[in-house]
Design an enzyme around this catalytic site. Structure first.
Site, PDB file in Angstrom:
ATOM      1  N   CYS C 140     -42.717   1.136   9.297  1.00 52.20           N
ATOM      2  CA  CYS C 140     -42.110   0.082   9.229  1.00 52.20           C
ATOM      3  C   CYS C 140     -40.727   0.555   8.399  1.00 52.20           C
ATOM      4  CB  CYS C 140     -42.538  -0.997   8.669  1.00 52.20           C
ATOM      5  SG  CYS C 140     -43.335  -0.873   7.001  1.00 52.20           S
ATOM      6  N   HIS C 220     -39.964  -6.376   3.746  1.00 51.17           N
ATOM      7  CA  HIS C 220     -39.419  -5.533   2.879  1.00 51.17           C
ATOM      8  C   HIS C 220     -37.842  -5.798   2.646  1.00 51.17           C
ATOM      9  CE1 HIS C 220     -42.794  -3.031   2.927  1.00 51.17           C
ATOM     10  NE2 HIS C 220     -42.882  -2.891   4.156  1.00 51.17           N
TER      11      HIS C 220
HETATM   12  N1  LIG Z   1     -49.162  -3.865   8.026  1.00 57.78           N
HETATM   13  C1  LIG Z   1     -47.744  -3.174   7.756  1.00 57.78           C
HETATM   14  O1  LIG Z   1     -47.128  -3.411   7.064  1.00 57.78           O
HETATM   15  C2  LIG Z   1     -47.979  -1.897   8.785  1.00 57.78           C
HETATM   16  C3  LIG Z   1     -46.479  -1.530   9.036  1.00 57.78           C
HETATM   17  C4  LIG Z   1     -46.273  -0.416   9.843  1.00 57.78           C
HETATM   18  C5  LIG Z   1     -47.301   0.346  10.087  1.00 57.78           C
HETATM   19  N2  LIG Z   1     -48.414   0.129   9.670  1.00 57.78           N
HETATM   20  C6  LIG Z   1     -49.741   1.081   9.892  1.00 57.78           C
HETATM   21  O2  LIG Z   1     -50.438   0.546  10.978  1.00 57.78           O
HETATM   22  C7  LIG Z   1     -51.821   0.888  10.588  1.00 57.78           C
HETATM   23  C8  LIG Z   1     -52.590  -0.144  10.670  1.00 57.78           C
HETATM   24  O3  LIG Z   1     -52.257  -1.037   9.680  1.00 57.78           O
HETATM   25  P1  LIG Z   1     -52.542  -2.765   9.643  1.00 57.78           P
HETATM   26  O4  LIG Z   1     -51.541  -3.095   8.541  1.00 57.78           O
HETATM   27  O5  LIG Z   1     -52.367  -3.279  11.223  1.00 57.78           O
HETATM   28  O6  LIG Z   1     -53.924  -2.606   9.063  1.00 57.78           O
HETATM   29  P2  LIG Z   1     -54.838  -3.738   9.242  1.00 57.78           P
HETATM   30  O7  LIG Z   1     -55.937  -3.578   8.188  1.00 57.78           O
HETATM   31  O8  LIG Z   1     -54.267  -5.052   9.299  1.00 57.78           O
HETATM   32  O9  LIG Z   1     -55.640  -3.714  10.618  1.00 57.78           O
HETATM   33  C9  LIG Z   1     -56.529  -2.268  10.613  1.00 57.78           C
HETATM   34  C10 LIG Z   1     -57.498  -2.876  11.573  1.00 57.78           C
HETATM   35  O10 LIG Z   1     -58.139  -1.687  11.918  1.00 57.78           O
HETATM   36  C11 LIG Z   1     -59.859  -2.185  11.879  1.00 57.78           C
HETATM   37  N3  LIG Z   1     -60.572  -1.007  11.449  1.00 57.78           N
HETATM   38  C12 LIG Z   1     -60.938  -0.673  10.225  1.00 57.78           C
HETATM   39  N4  LIG Z   1     -61.645   0.649  10.200  1.00 57.78           N
HETATM   40  C13 LIG Z   1     -61.635   0.991  11.607  1.00 57.78           C
HETATM   41  C14 LIG Z   1     -62.231   1.950  12.385  1.00 57.78           C
HETATM   42  N5  LIG Z   1     -62.892   2.963  11.843  1.00 57.78           N
HETATM   43  N6  LIG Z   1     -62.194   1.835  13.582  1.00 57.78           N
HETATM   44  C15 LIG Z   1     -61.422   0.875  14.368  1.00 57.78           C
HETATM   45  N7  LIG Z   1     -60.855  -0.271  13.647  1.00 57.78           N
HETATM   46  C16 LIG Z   1     -60.931  -0.054  12.201  1.00 57.78           C
HETATM   47  C17 LIG Z   1     -59.712  -3.158  10.828  1.00 57.78           C
HETATM   48  O11 LIG Z   1     -60.779  -4.165  10.894  1.00 57.78           O
HETATM   49  C18 LIG Z   1     -58.635  -3.953  11.211  1.00 57.78           C
HETATM   50  O12 LIG Z   1     -58.821  -4.961  12.337  1.00 57.78           O
HETATM   51  C19 LIG Z   1     -51.663   1.796   9.471  1.00 57.78           C
HETATM   52  O13 LIG Z   1     -51.511   3.007   9.858  1.00 57.78           O
HETATM   53  C20 LIG Z   1     -50.417   1.458   8.528  1.00 57.78           C
HETATM   54  O14 LIG Z   1     -50.101   2.055   7.621  1.00 57.78           O
HETATM   55  C21 LIG Z   1     -48.979  -0.924   8.812  1.00 57.78           C
END
Ligand SMILES: NC(=O)c1ccc[n+]([C@@H]2O[C@H](COP(=O)([O-])OP(=O)(O)OC[C@H]3O[C@@H](n4cnc5c(N)ncnc54)[C@H](O)[C@@H]3O)[C@@H](O)[C@H]2O)c1
Ligand SMILES: NC(=O)c1ccc[n+]([C@@H]2O[C@H](COP(=O)([O-])OP(=O)(O)OC[C@H]3O[C@@H](n4cnc5c(N)ncnc54)[C@H](O)[C@@H]3O)[C@@H](O)[C@H]2O)c1
Ligand SMILES: NC(=O)c1ccc[n+]([C@@H]2O[C@H](COP(=O)([O-])OP(=O)(O)OC[C@H]3O[C@@H](n4cnc5c(N)ncnc54)[C@H](O)[C@@H]3O)[C@@H](O)[C@H]2O)c1
Ligand SMILES: NC(=O)c1ccc[n+]([C@@H]2O[C@H](COP(=O)([O-])OP(=O)(O)OC[C@H]3O[C@@H](n4cnc5c(N)ncnc54)[C@H](O)[C@@H]3O)[C@@H](O)[C@H]2O)c1
Lengths: 337, 337, 337, 337
Positions: C140, C220
């Site tokens: 992000c 942010h």
């Molecule tokens: N939330 C943010 O601010 C944000 C912003 C940009 C990028 N990201 C990136 O996106 C990715 C996901 O982040 P998020 O915030 O959506 O996380 P999150 O925790 O909200 O969602 C992750 C999902 O994956 C599931 N999960 C966990 N282990 C798993 C597995 N082994 N197989 C399949 N699913 C599994 C969890 O149950 C959850 O539903 C990360 O790489 C993060 O760095 C997050």
């Protein structure tokens, strides 16, 4: 013994009172308060004669069982110098009171620069207060910036300063102030007024600042970038800053990764009110890229200006020269980690 | 001089160490720590012999310039009694170590009740610890509830207690704990485990509790309702509670309208680390409707159990009777406002 | 119709699923989840076939009344491309699963750059994903920086970027994350890893970043300084940025002085989940000093990468050229204020 | 079509406007605003004629490019009924304006009860508004309490209610409100004014309330205790509450352990602005001890009164009987999960 009166006994005023009381060459002749709250009780317990800042409210004090020594103008008459630590803007209104008694005074950083004859930082421009009757001890943020800029400028020369000030929303007791869950560009205009304020101390400095407000109460944190006139190493900068008594370079390995632990550290060290009079610079954060120096420092808004007020009293009254005053202040308070 | 060892020198452990050091009949023979962080440095500065809680990590301490007196089992061997202030659950694991040296020990409220022979609160059941080798000083919340229930029960009789515990999310230095912007029913099940925990002190009490977690760090606040056996006046209750040395009834008119100002008050009073060992009950909040008493109290989670630990040492070791121990603890620490 | 599978249906995954479902050239063939929580129910309500991310947990889904379409490897087999939106580090572990089915995949910014063949930002390097099977949609923060740097570089040339990233501690539902009342230099080392991450998009850029974490959940905020190759006016920069569809320059006079009101604005506008896919740049904050440009922008961490994921699918699969893809994405989602 | 005017288009007003617009038997004839901020722009985008709440400020609207339909008194003249959603205390001042046009009006919970002819909650006392010209839709907290008390009283009889209201410090956009890191007994006096306010709906109810303010913005949480006239099971209570359309009993296993996830749930469900018009009661928290019922409920302060305003319009204007009105409101808005 110089007789010091404190007008406005809140966050800053109560700390300045204690600091003055700890000096061998000064005494607190009284503190003026607007309300008989817990701070008023503490003042009495500490033995400071209590004056009513607003004379009509005097009866409230007696109802609360607090004996008054008089009203604020009597304090002004009695004192050799007043430290005004009233809220922003009130200091400006009070100046005529001080003038009418020919009593010199210190004002605080919440006032605009033109309210005083000079803006003051002990490390950077002590001597400028020599002929002043009214000196403004610059704000917590400006004090914090000045202390770190001064040695960098002397040692390496400074081409430009860029600082992002991540400011606490309110002090710990200010429960009506927000934000609760927000990040506020504040002021929204960039560069912010903080840069020009630093220039009341360093006239020719090239400095741009950006300010934000966040939901935290303990300290401000500065993300600082200084473009120096020459290439340096992080180690050299660290050694330079470690020589400064009002800068604390947090050693790596202490496990102090934020402001909360920093305050715990101060409380563990027995600091009164957990105060951190020093800029707290994370040693690990000192980084250099070409002529660009970067570092993070935490500034304890409630206390970093306290030793500055003590020194400003000496500067305005011509009591001691810079080095001697700062040494005395630091020794008596315990500044320097 | 009773030799007291402290295993786990964090939020609770460091405070207990200082409190023990202040007693005329005890001395700190050492504190055990897992890491050479700022708290370890503070321990050394305070003159407490430092032991490695995890022997393999001993080299980290020397690298950090901290001299060790030995490993934790040596501390256990050396001490007459151990105060275990390790994180929840670790105390239970440590009990066998203490047993192997025949060293009695105090455990903290994070452990489950059955880890110890008795659960302890100085005001309510001091004598229960007489024959115990392992006593659990109950949690900050249970301590806070016990102190206020005891006099009410003795004076009026208690039909039922209902308490809502609005708990801080983490201590000031615990920067990885949340929530940031949430209100959490926690535990979600009602009545919560806090009630049964109070019943380890008051076996027959009828008490239901509900717990929540909020984004604050300074103190817990309890919204307390006690249905008494008789009708009383608020003034009578207030007078009763004011007699208790470990209850501070905040007087009206002090301007202390929340937990932030309460901590400021403690810091102004020169309390070490701004600690509030007493339950802080807002006088204005004491209200009565029929036989129902209501009040708000703030509980300083970091310190209210500290005097209790000192008393528990005396109770387990048979050093002093209840009154004498509590008086001594309070006098040496300065408990009682 | 391109068949898109989403592995990891959390903050990012659920938004990407909805965005894919809104495209004319793609369809969601399924989403894989680890637990049958409220998000799983929502997925079913939206008609997305549900797969068990952890096959052994399949029974939990049926107990919760949720019908499964299969296990995650079946989803991988079924899909033309997978969007992996699992927590940081899990994506790297999952890559071999995708490879074993010869299914291309997108990974997210929580993964390190070398897990993918290319790092992707639609505005800045769309074409770089052409020959990639595994593309990483940058974080992000990196997305937010890339979008604003690209037009500045094209129009004026960029000498150096200095950015302070004031980051939210956790997303609104992440109630175990802190800090509660702290400001954390994070990472403590300066310049931070965010700069090098931006360089996965702009190879030759000179950029230094500093990161902090604060107790806020909504967005942010970046305090951005760009030293340009030429002198410009704030008005010219503002006009330039206003042309970009994924930048929203908040007009003066809207009364949007922080992130909370910005989210209210998005909710009032009927944005799904109140999402702000655009960088939100405060118009009033655009300031110029010589060749130095300053501005504040808010980045909605939960959603700014969502349109980027849609475009990355097209880039990797060779469906559409950059302009056409971005236009299509923006039109279908409603990006652009 | 009943012509409804909205005076005060902020948090409550804008939601009521949208809810009215969704009804088959009403239309929004205009909304009055004091400033041309982002909400004014949104009003125009939604097609609501805009009136100047403060006539002298009309020029500010044209400067901002917003066309005005007139001044607030013209709106009052034009409307069959006004919903006044101005800040606390302003409604009382506005009543004479409404009277001068013989226009009936709804006032909100920030006004004191005697400003209106009747205090209103759709579930509990719909018919009481029949002959009223000025009805006060009770506050978010009183609405939340009334909805859960009504069925309990009808089904089991209520001996006494004790409720602790853990209130959010400010709404998400209110960035000047605190506290930042505090827990405030608020009001400090116990029982609080919330109990008497509930008694404007349930005249003979025995209810004691305690209020606190905490640093959170999303929802209030109530820790509720109801002593019933008879012994019941938690399952029976749960079944009873699940029948109520404006109560949402959060099922166990949804993984919704706090207010942040609850709001995510609403946003995922596509609720406008993520609004939760229903009381949200944690199913797992429903607990019974003897005749004492306990539960936790979250109350979305920004929206729970919205359906109540719609019903109050019908009640005051005699448009529909209670059941039909509530059914219509719920169907059109989508209330009921
Ligand atoms: N939330 C943010 O601010 C944000 C912003 C940009 C990028 N990201 C990136 O996106 C990715 C996901 O982040 P998020 O915030 O959506 O996380 P999150 O925790 O909200 O969602 C992750 C999902 O994956 C599931 N999960 C966990 N282990 C798993 C597995 N082994 N197989 C399949 N699913 C599994 C969890 O149950 C959850 O539903 C990360 O790489 C993060 O760095 C997050
Ligand atoms: N708190 C900080 O972070 C901080 C840091 C550096 C400088 N300052 C500056 O110091 C000054 C004082 O700030 P503070 O934080 O101590 O404020 P404060 O509100 O804590 O204390 C001000 C005190 O002045 C009293 N007061 C109000 N009106 C008065 C009057 N007319 N006459 C006398 N006393 C009056 C108040 O009752 C209070 O006790 C301001 O200029 C402020 O900008 C504050
Ligand atoms: N902090 C509170 O609010 C509070 C209040 C009352 C009771 N308690 C209870 O007191 C106990 C200690 O809590 P705390 O808040 O002081 O925790 P803490 O995390 O502040 O301190 C625990 C200390 O124990 C050390 N430690 C960890 N593992 C250890 C081991 N194996 N051996 C020795 N030391 C080890 C840690 O390094 C740390 O210094 C817990 O049972 C807790 O539930 C805490
Ligand atoms: N926000 C809540 O949590 C909540 C919940 C239930 C009830 N209420 C009650 O609803 C009422 C409105 O509260 P709110 O939260 O929507 O407030 P708000 O501040 O969000 O909105 C009030 C609106 O009224 C406008 N306004 C101010 N003065 C005005 C005037 N003289 N004439 C016309 N408009 C004027 C403001 O510009 C603003 O748009 C209050 O009585 C409040 O107590 C609020």
């Amino acid at each position: 013994m110089l007789k010091v009166g404190i007008n406005g006994y809140g966050t800053i005023g109560k700390r300045v009172a204690d600091a003055v009381a700890a000096q061998p060459d000064m005494t607190v002749v009284g503190v003026a308060k607007t309300q008989p709250n817990y701070e008023a009780h503490a003042a009495v317990r500490r033995g400071y004669p209590l004056y009513a800042a607003i004379p009509e409210r005097a009866p409230l004090f007696s109802e609360a069982g607090l004996e008054l020594a008089g009203a604020v103008d009597e304090l002004v008459a009695e004192a050799d110098i007043i430290v005004d630590a009233t809220p922003s803007g009130i200091g400006a209104e009070n100046r005529s009171l001080y003038e009418s008694h020919d009593t010199p005074a210190l004002l605080q950083g919440g006032e605009s620069a033109d309210v005083a004859d000079v803006s003051f930082n002990a490390r950077a421009n002590f001597d400028a207060a020599e002929d002043a009757d009214y000196a403004r001890v610059v704000s917590c943020n400006t004090t914090g910036l000045s202390r770190v800029i001064a040695p960098l400028q002397e040692e390496y020369g400074v081409e430009k300063v860029r600082a992002t000030l991540v400011r606490r929303g309110g002090d710990p007791g200010q429960n009506t102030r927000g934000p609760i869950n927000d990040i506020l560009p504040n002021p929204i205009h960039v560069p912010s007024h903080h840069g020009p304020d630093v220039k009341t101390i360093f006239t020719d400095l090239d400095i741009d600042t950006m300010g934000l407000k966040v939901p935290a109460t303990l300290m401000h944190v500065h993300a600082l970038n200084v473009t120096l006139d020459e290439r340096v190493t992080a180690a050299h900068v660290q050694a330079l800053l470690e020589q400064e008594n009002r800068l604390y370079v947090i050693p790596e390995g202490m496990g102090i990764d934020g402001v909360g632990k920093l305050k715990n550290f101060a409380l563990d060290a027995g600091r009164p009110r957990g105060d951190l009079w020093e800029n707290c610079i994370w040693g690990e954060s000192i980084g250099v890229r070409g002529r660009d120096l970067y570092l993070f420092q935490a500034i304890h808004q409630e206390s970093d200006v306290v030793p500055e007020n003590v020194d400003a009293i000496r500067a305005v009254m011509g009591l001691e020269p810079q080095d001697e005053s700062m040494r005395l202040t630091d020794d008596t308070l315990g500044v320097g980690i």
